[in-house]
Design a protein around this motif. Structure first.
Motif, PDB file in Angstrom:
ATOM      1  N   SER A   1     116.271 156.349  59.402  1.00 23.94           N
ATOM      2  CA  SER A   1     116.579 156.725  58.017  1.00 23.94           C
ATOM      3  C   SER A   1     115.568 156.121  57.046  1.00 23.94           C
ATOM      4  O   SER A   1     115.083 156.799  56.127  1.00 23.94           O
ATOM      5  N   ARG A   2     115.234 154.850  57.241  1.00 11.76           N
ATOM      6  CA  ARG A   2     114.255 154.206  56.354  1.00 11.76           C
ATOM      7  C   ARG A   2     112.879 154.857  56.466  1.00 11.76           C
ATOM      8  O   ARG A   2     112.186 155.036  55.456  1.00 11.76           O
ATOM      9  N   LEU A   3     112.476 155.209  57.683  1.00 18.24           N
ATOM     10  CA  LEU A   3     111.168 155.855  57.855  1.00 18.24           C
ATOM     11  C   LEU A   3     111.145 157.234  57.210  1.00 18.24           C
ATOM     12  O   LEU A   3     110.147 157.623  56.601  1.00 18.24           O
ATOM     13  N   ARG A   4     112.230 157.969  57.337  1.00 16.74           N
ATOM     14  CA  ARG A   4     112.292 159.288  56.686  1.00 16.74           C
ATOM     15  C   ARG A   4     112.240 159.147  55.171  1.00 16.74           C
ATOM     16  O   ARG A   4     111.562 159.925  54.492  1.00 16.74           O
ATOM     17  N   ASP A   5     112.966 158.162  54.633  1.00 21.27           N
ATOM     18  CA  ASP A   5     112.931 157.929  53.187  1.00 21.27           C
ATOM     19  C   ASP A   5     111.529 157.547  52.734  1.00 21.27           C
ATOM     20  O   ASP A   5     111.045 158.040  51.709  1.00 21.27           O
ATOM     21  N   LEU A   6     110.878 156.679  53.488  1.00 20.78           N
ATOM     22  CA  LEU A   6     109.522 156.265  53.148  1.00 20.78           C
ATOM     23  C   LEU A   6     108.564 157.449  53.175  1.00 20.78           C
ATOM     24  O   LEU A   6     107.726 157.608  52.273  1.00 20.78           O
TER      25      LEU A   6
ATOM     26  N   ALA B   1     101.233 159.197  59.092  1.00 19.61           N
ATOM     27  CA  ALA B   1     101.526 158.094  60.019  1.00 19.61           C
ATOM     28  C   ALA B   1     103.026 157.779  60.007  1.00 19.61           C
ATOM     29  O   ALA B   1     103.632 157.546  61.060  1.00 19.61           O
ATOM     30  N   THR B   2     103.617 157.812  58.833  1.00 20.89           N
ATOM     31  CA  THR B   2     105.048 157.539  58.711  1.00 20.89           C
ATOM     32  C   THR B   2     105.864 158.634  59.390  1.00 20.89           C
ATOM     33  O   THR B   2     106.882 158.354  60.034  1.00 20.89           O
ATOM     34  N   GLN B   3     105.418 159.875  59.268  1.00 22.18           N
ATOM     35  CA  GLN B   3     106.116 160.965  59.959  1.00 22.18           C
ATOM     36  C   GLN B   3     106.039 160.795  61.470  1.00 22.18           C
ATOM     37  O   GLN B   3     107.013 161.041  62.182  1.00 22.18           O
ATOM     38  N   GLY B   4     104.881 160.371  61.962  1.00 22.01           N
ATOM     39  CA  GLY B   4     104.756 160.102  63.397  1.00 22.01           C
ATOM     40  C   GLY B   4     105.680 158.978  63.836  1.00 22.01           C
ATOM     41  O   GLY B   4     106.338 159.068  64.883  1.00 22.01           O
ATOM     42  N   ASP B   5     105.750 157.929  63.014  1.00 24.57           N
ATOM     43  CA  ASP B   5     106.679 156.828  63.313  1.00 24.57           C
ATOM     44  C   ASP B   5     108.121 157.320  63.289  1.00 24.57           C
ATOM     45  O   ASP B   5     108.944 156.899  64.108  1.00 24.57           O
ATOM     46  N   ALA B   6     108.439 158.203  62.359  1.00 20.86           N
ATOM     47  CA  ALA B   6     109.806 158.742  62.269  1.00 20.86           C
ATOM     48  C   ALA B   6     110.138 159.580  63.501  1.00 20.86           C
ATOM     49  O   ALA B   6     111.271 159.538  64.002  1.00 20.86           O
ATOM     50  N   LEU B   7     109.175 160.315  64.006  1.00 22.86           N
ATOM     51  CA  LEU B   7     109.414 161.100  65.225  1.00 22.86           C
ATOM     52  C   LEU B   7     109.683 160.189  66.420  1.00 22.86           C
ATOM     53  O   LEU B   7     110.589 160.442  67.224  1.00 22.86           O
ATOM     54  N   ARG B   8     108.907 159.113  66.523  1.00 21.92           N
ATOM     55  CA  ARG B   8     109.151 158.146  67.590  1.00 21.92           C
ATOM     56  C   ARG B   8     110.506 157.464  67.408  1.00 21.92           C
ATOM     57  O   ARG B   8     111.248 157.259  68.371  1.00 21.92           O
ATOM     58  N   ALA B   9     110.845 157.154  66.178  1.00 26.91           N
ATOM     59  CA  ALA B   9     112.138 156.527  65.898  1.00 26.91           C
ATOM     60  C   ALA B   9     113.283 157.489  66.219  1.00 26.91           C
ATOM     61  O   ALA B   9     114.346 157.059  66.686  1.00 26.91           O
ATOM     62  N   GLN B  10     113.062 158.784  66.004  1.00 28.27           N
ATOM     63  CA  GLN B  10     114.083 159.784  66.332  1.00 28.27           C
ATOM     64  C   GLN B  10     114.335 159.811  67.834  1.00 28.27           C
ATOM     65  O   GLN B  10     115.485 159.829  68.283  1.00 28.27           O
ATOM     66  N   SER B  11     113.267 159.766  68.621  1.00 32.70           N
ATOM     67  CA  SER B  11     113.457 159.781  70.076  1.00 32.70           C
ATOM     68  C   SER B  11     114.125 158.491  70.554  1.00 32.70           C
ATOM     69  O   SER B  11     114.966 158.518  71.455  1.00 32.70           O
ATOM     70  N   ILE B  12     113.780 157.376  69.929  1.00 27.58           N
ATOM     71  CA  ILE B  12     114.426 156.108  70.283  1.00 27.58           C
ATOM     72  C   ILE B  12     115.904 156.144  69.911  1.00 27.58           C
ATOM     73  O   ILE B  12     116.763 155.721  70.691  1.00 27.58           O
ATOM     74  N   ALA B  13     116.206 156.661  68.726  1.00 29.11           N
ATOM     75  CA  ALA B  13     117.600 156.749  68.284  1.00 29.11           C
ATOM     76  C   ALA B  13     118.405 157.661  69.204  1.00 29.11           C
ATOM     77  O   ALA B  13     119.559 157.361  69.541  1.00 29.11           O
ATOM     78  N   ASP B  14     117.805 158.770  69.623  1.00 27.22           N
ATOM     79  CA  ASP B  14     118.489 159.669  70.560  1.00 27.22           C
ATOM     80  C   ASP B  14     118.773 158.970  71.885  1.00 27.22           C
ATOM     81  O   ASP B  14     119.855 159.102  72.452  1.00 27.22           O
TER      82      ASP B  14
END
Length: 141
Positions: free
Chosen positions: A37-42, A81-94
Motif C-alpha cells: 500500500s505504501r509503495l502504491r501511494d508513493l 522504480a517504485t512501480q517495479g518495487d510495488a509489483l515485487r511487493a504484490q507478489s510477496i503479499a500474495d
C-alpha cells in the motif's frame, strides 16, 4: 486410555503451535500488504508530482525549461522504480496470503483431530446402557 489422553495432549500442544504459526503468518501478511500500500501511494504521489511539474509554463528561459525537464524525467524514473518495487511487493503479499491460508488449514485440521480424539475419549468413558433382557417364553404368558 492413558495413551489416548497423551495423544490428546500432544494434539492440543500442536494446535497451540499451529495457532502461533497462523498468527505469525497473519502478521507477516499484514506487513506485506502495508508495504504494498505504501509503495502504491508513493508511486501515485510521484506520478502526480511529475504531471504537475510537466504542465508548468512559467519558465523564463531555456535553462529553466531544461532544468524542469530533467527534474520531471528524474521523477518519472523514480516512479518507474517504485512501480517495479510495488509489483515485487504484490507478489510477496500474495505469497504471504497463501502461507496464511495454509497455516489456517493446518491449524483447523489439528483442531479437528483434537476434537475427534476428545470424542473418542468421551465415548470410551461412557458405560454402555444395558437394554432390557429378552423375554423368555412365549408371548402368551
Amino acid at each position: 486410555m492413558n495413551e489416548d489422553r497423551r495423544r490428546l495432549m500432544r494434539l492440543r500442544r500442536l494446535e497451540k503451535i499451529r495457532a502461533i504459526a497462523r498468527q505469525t503468518a497473519a502478521i507477516e501478511a499484514a506487513q506485506a500488504e502495508s508495504t504494498l500500500s505504501r509503495l502504491r501511494d508513493l508511486s501515485e504521489r510521484t506520478r502526480r508530482m511529475a504531471d504537475d511539474y510537466a504542465t508548468r509554463r512559467e519558465m523564463t528561459d531555456g535553462g529553466a525549461l531544461h532544468q524542469v525537464g530533467r527534474f520531471v524525467g528524474g521523477l518519472q524514473t523514480i516512479r518507474q522504480a517504485t512501480q517495479g518495487d510495488a509489483l515485487r511487493a504484490q507478489s510477496i503479499a500474495d505469497a504471504k496470503q497463501l502461507l496464511l491460508a495454509e497455516a489456517e488449514r493446518r491449524r483447523a485440521a489439528t483442531e479437528e483431530r483434537a476434537a475427534l480424539q476428545e470424542r473418542t475419549i468421551a465415548r470410551a468413558r461412557t458405560v454402555p446402557a444395558l437394554g432390557s433382557r429378552k423375554p423368555s417364553g412365549t408371548g402368551l404368558e
